[in-house]
Design a protein around this motif. Structure first.
Motif, PDB file in Angstrom:
ATOM      1  N   SER A 376       0.839  -1.199   0.000  1.00  0.00           N
ATOM      2  CA  SER A 376       0.000   0.000   0.000  1.00  0.00           C
ATOM      3  C   SER A 376       0.874   1.248   0.000  1.00  0.00           C
ATOM      4  N   MET A 377       0.219   2.398   0.029  1.00  0.00           N
ATOM      5  CA  MET A 377       0.900   3.692   0.097  1.00  0.00           C
ATOM      6  C   MET A 377       1.000   4.215   1.529  1.00  0.00           C
ATOM      7  N   ASP A 378       0.541   3.459   2.497  1.00  0.00           N
ATOM      8  CA  ASP A 378       0.592   3.918   3.882  1.00  0.00           C
ATOM      9  C   ASP A 378       2.042   4.162   4.305  1.00  0.00           C
ATOM     10  N   PRO A 379       2.303   5.266   4.996  1.00  0.00           N
ATOM     11  CA  PRO A 379       3.686   5.582   5.369  1.00  0.00           C
ATOM     12  C   PRO A 379       4.286   4.636   6.390  1.00  0.00           C
ATOM     13  N   VAL A 380       3.443   3.957   7.168  1.00  0.00           N
ATOM     14  CA  VAL A 380       3.933   3.036   8.198  1.00  0.00           C
ATOM     15  C   VAL A 380       3.698   1.617   7.726  1.00  0.00           C
ATOM     16  N   SER A 381       4.721   0.781   7.798  1.00  0.00           N
ATOM     17  CA  SER A 381       4.594  -0.609   7.383  1.00  0.00           C
ATOM     18  C   SER A 381       4.949  -1.519   8.552  1.00  0.00           C
ATOM     19  N   GLY A 382       4.836  -2.824   8.305  1.00  0.00           N
ATOM     20  CA  GLY A 382       5.107  -3.797   9.348  1.00  0.00           C
ATOM     21  C   GLY A 382       3.899  -4.687   9.567  1.00  0.00           C
ATOM     22  N   GLU A 383       4.022  -5.689  10.414  1.00  0.00           N
ATOM     23  CA  GLU A 383       2.933  -6.628  10.642  1.00  0.00           C
ATOM     24  C   GLU A 383       1.826  -6.016  11.507  1.00  0.00           C
ATOM     25  N   PHE A 384       0.596  -6.469  11.257  1.00  0.00           N
ATOM     26  CA  PHE A 384      -0.530  -6.170  12.126  1.00  0.00           C
ATOM     27  C   PHE A 384      -0.656  -7.321  13.119  1.00  0.00           C
ATOM     28  N   THR A 385      -0.774  -6.996  14.399  1.00  0.00           N
ATOM     29  CA  THR A 385      -0.806  -8.057  15.414  1.00  0.00           C
ATOM     30  C   THR A 385      -1.959  -9.020  15.209  1.00  0.00           C
ATOM     31  N   ALA A 386      -3.059  -8.539  14.621  1.00  0.00           N
ATOM     32  CA  ALA A 386      -4.221  -9.402  14.389  1.00  0.00           C
ATOM     33  C   ALA A 386      -3.992 -10.374  13.239  1.00  0.00           C
ATOM     34  N   TYR A 387      -2.947 -10.111  12.428  1.00  0.00           N
ATOM     35  CA  TYR A 387      -2.682 -10.956  11.259  1.00  0.00           C
ATOM     36  C   TYR A 387      -1.198 -11.325  11.220  1.00  0.00           C
ATOM     37  N   PRO A 388      -0.752 -12.167  12.128  1.00  0.00           N
ATOM     38  CA  PRO A 388       0.665 -12.531  12.177  1.00  0.00           C
ATOM     39  C   PRO A 388       1.098 -13.275  10.911  1.00  0.00           C
ATOM     40  N   GLY A 389       2.336 -13.020  10.516  1.00  0.00           N
ATOM     41  CA  GLY A 389       2.889 -13.714   9.356  1.00  0.00           C
ATOM     42  C   GLY A 389       2.605 -13.045   8.034  1.00  0.00           C
ATOM     43  N   ILE A 390       1.834 -11.946   8.032  1.00  0.00           N
ATOM     44  CA  ILE A 390       1.530 -11.214   6.801  1.00  0.00           C
ATOM     45  C   ILE A 390       2.266  -9.883   6.832  1.00  0.00           C
ATOM     46  N   SER A 391       3.118  -9.653   5.844  1.00  0.00           N
ATOM     47  CA  SER A 391       3.937  -8.435   5.812  1.00  0.00           C
ATOM     48  C   SER A 391       3.183  -7.294   5.154  1.00  0.00           C
ATOM     49  N   HIS A 392       3.186  -6.139   5.789  1.00  0.00           N
ATOM     50  CA  HIS A 392       2.627  -4.928   5.201  1.00  0.00           C
ATOM     51  C   HIS A 392       3.800  -4.071   4.731  1.00  0.00           C
ATOM     52  N   VAL A 393       3.848  -3.774   3.421  1.00  0.00           N
ATOM     53  CA  VAL A 393       5.010  -3.124   2.821  1.00  0.00           C
ATOM     54  C   VAL A 393       4.570  -1.914   2.013  1.00  0.00           C
ATOM     55  N   HIS A 394       5.285  -0.807   2.181  1.00  0.00           N
ATOM     56  CA  HIS A 394       5.058   0.358   1.324  1.00  0.00           C
ATOM     57  C   HIS A 394       5.471  -0.012  -0.093  1.00  0.00           C
ATOM     58  N   ILE A 395       4.714   0.461  -1.091  1.00  0.00           N
ATOM     59  CA  ILE A 395       4.968   0.056  -2.465  1.00  0.00           C
ATOM     60  C   ILE A 395       6.379   0.435  -2.926  1.00  0.00           C
ATOM     61  N   ARG A 396       6.884   1.541  -2.430  1.00  0.00           N
ATOM     62  CA  ARG A 396       8.243   1.956  -2.836  1.00  0.00           C
ATOM     63  C   ARG A 396       9.277   0.938  -2.369  1.00  0.00           C
ATOM     64  N   GLU A 397       9.098   0.385  -1.201  1.00  0.00           N
ATOM     65  CA  GLU A 397      10.025  -0.632  -0.712  1.00  0.00           C
ATOM     66  C   GLU A 397       9.823  -1.954  -1.447  1.00  0.00           C
ATOM     67  N   PHE A 398       8.564  -2.290  -1.715  1.00  0.00           N
ATOM     68  CA  PHE A 398       8.291  -3.548  -2.429  1.00  0.00           C
ATOM     69  C   PHE A 398       8.936  -3.548  -3.801  1.00  0.00           C
ATOM     70  N   LEU A 399       8.883  -2.405  -4.483  1.00  0.00           N
ATOM     71  CA  LEU A 399       9.437  -2.323  -5.848  1.00  0.00           C
ATOM     72  C   LEU A 399      10.967  -2.356  -5.856  1.00  0.00           C
ATOM     73  N   LYS A 400      11.579  -2.230  -4.700  1.00  0.00           N
ATOM     74  CA  LYS A 400      13.049  -2.346  -4.621  1.00  0.00           C
ATOM     75  C   LYS A 400      13.485  -3.727  -4.113  1.00  0.00           C
ATOM     76  N   THR A 401      12.516  -4.593  -3.816  1.00  0.00           N
ATOM     77  CA  THR A 401      12.821  -5.875  -3.179  1.00  0.00           C
ATOM     78  C   THR A 401      13.087  -6.959  -4.213  1.00  0.00           C
ATOM     79  N   GLU A 402      14.180  -7.682  -4.025  1.00  0.00           N
ATOM     80  CA  GLU A 402      14.444  -8.900  -4.792  1.00  0.00           C
ATOM     81  C   GLU A 402      13.727 -10.035  -4.073  1.00  0.00           C
ATOM     82  N   LEU A 403      12.690 -10.549  -4.682  1.00  0.00           N
ATOM     83  CA  LEU A 403      11.841 -11.542  -4.015  1.00  0.00           C
ATOM     84  C   LEU A 403      12.406 -12.948  -4.144  1.00  0.00           C
TER      85      LEU A 403
END
Length: 403
Positions: A376-403
């Protein structure tokens, strides 16, 4: 003009040299295939100085006399000694009538290593594969990734640069433009789009109803990332006063796909483990062309553009991408690469509890341990405690990630 090396592609091509296979570089016009050939030519000259390199560019008048397979064969053979380290590089090979016969002959003679480019998937899915199937490797060349965009335009990695990328797309030729000046950027993208439409679709397939082809392109751009059926398009066109058959609609969509303007993405049933291939989502090979067709109204379609960009990023990482279907909802992207699988949801902002529940909840419903991302475009990323194991990533960081 300085050539910026796209090292990932160059290394991939080099890894296949002299392994007994022709190498075909495939991609939409103006995504940089010609420059990749020039980079390969330069690499051969620097690293294999004793080799014999013949470079044929059918867009240059110097090669206007090479019109067919016989012309190509007769031009090449005298330049290659039988025992030499020979390389034939051909740009826009589809402009040579019957080119596949010449390639097949040169390959059978073990005359040279062939590396060719083409801008129309019909060339390689039908004409080439029926003649030389099993004797070539197809390497897709894509428009610029976000990281390449920063390099080409000498930009810092900022939210402003990301917004520029989302707006103008990744055609390498835009490097010569001031991307903040919308008019010349629009003119350039329109020129690329018109060339693709006229040369790879209208002329090749002898299209008569060009206005419908244009309207269809805009319809798909407006519905980028939505499930589309031929019947839904026909219904919409009739509401606009245009009577078009489903058969023609399906054909024209196929032409757009084969010209590598758009990609069809099938749905994958995550429970039944099967593909549905009647209704597809469509994403553009370059989102700048999509934005041009929509009048660059990015504010009205930011989430669609984000989806297109994430899809493009997954492709450039070598993933095969489908839309995931669950009983309770949908997963934007199910990406597989060998034994690796990842799941990705894309949304503009996690602005409400309902949005969070939808994006994270759908991923949480998948009963396996493969990586799961909400982008998403949200400025804060990281896991939500209600949904462990699911990464929340800013799109700018995702587009720089080697998956």
């Amino acid at each position: 003009m300085e050539i910026i090396v796209r090292q990932k592609y160059l290394s991939h091509i080099i890894s296949h040299l002299n392994k007994g296979m022709m190498i075909i570089l495939v991609g939409q016009r103006r995504v940089g295939k010609s420059f990749m050939l020039r980079q390969l030519k330069q690499w051969l000259e620097e690293n294999k100085p004793q080799s014999n390199v013949v470079y044929v560019n059918k867009e240059l008048l110097d090669f206007r006399d090479i019109e067919n397979a016989v012309d190509l064969h007769n031009y090449v053979v005298p330049k290659f000694p039988e025992s030499g380290d020979n390389y034939l590089l051909i740009d826009e090979v589809q402009d040579i009538a019957g080119y596949e016969d010449a390639l097949r002959s040169l390959h059978a003679e073990d005359r040279c290593q062939i590396v060719a480019t083409g801008s129309n998937a019909y060339i390689f899915s039908s004409e080439l594969s029926t003649r030389i199937g099993g004797r070539y490797i197809e390497i897709p060349i894509y428009s610029l990734t976000y990281r390449e965009f920063l390099q080409f335009h000498e930009l810092p990695d900022t939210d402003g640069s990301l917004n520029d990328y989302l707006r103008v797309g990744g055609l390498p030729g835009l490097r010569l433009y001031d991307i903040s000046d919308e008019i010349p950027v629009r003119d350039y993208i329109q020129g690329v789009y018109n060339t693709i439409m006229m040369r790879d679709i209208v002329a090749r397939k002898q299209i008569r109803n060009v206005p419908f082809l244009e309207n269809l392109s805009r319809f798909i751009a407006d519905n980028n990332g939505k499930l589309i059926s031929t019947s839904s398009i026909v219904k919409f066109m009739k509401s606009q006063g245009e009577s078009i058959s489903e058969t023609m609609t399906a054909s024209y969509i196929r032409y757009l796909c084969k010209a590598l303007v758009i990609d069809p993405v099938a749905r994958y049933d995550l429970h039944g483990k099967k593909l549905f291939e009647l209704i597809f989502k469509y994403y553009f090979a370059d989102h700048g062309i999509r934005n041009f067709l929509c009048g660059f109204r990015l504010r009205d379609s930011i989430e669609k553009v984000m989806e297109n960009v994430v899809y493009h990023h997954l492709l450039t990482q070598g993933f095969k991408v489908n839309v995931g279907i669950l009983r309770a909802g949908e997963i934007d992207f199910v990406a597989t690469r060998g034994r690796q699988t990842i799941y990705v949801q894309v949304t503009y902002l996690l602005a409400s509890d309902d949005t969070i529940a939808r994006e994270f909840g759908n991923l949480a419903a998948i009963n396996d341990n493969y990586p799961k991302y909400v982008v998403s475009m949200d400025p804060v990323s990281g896991e939500f405690t209600a949904y462990p194991g699911i990464s929340h990533v800013h799109i700018r960081e995702f587009l720089k990630t080697e998956l």
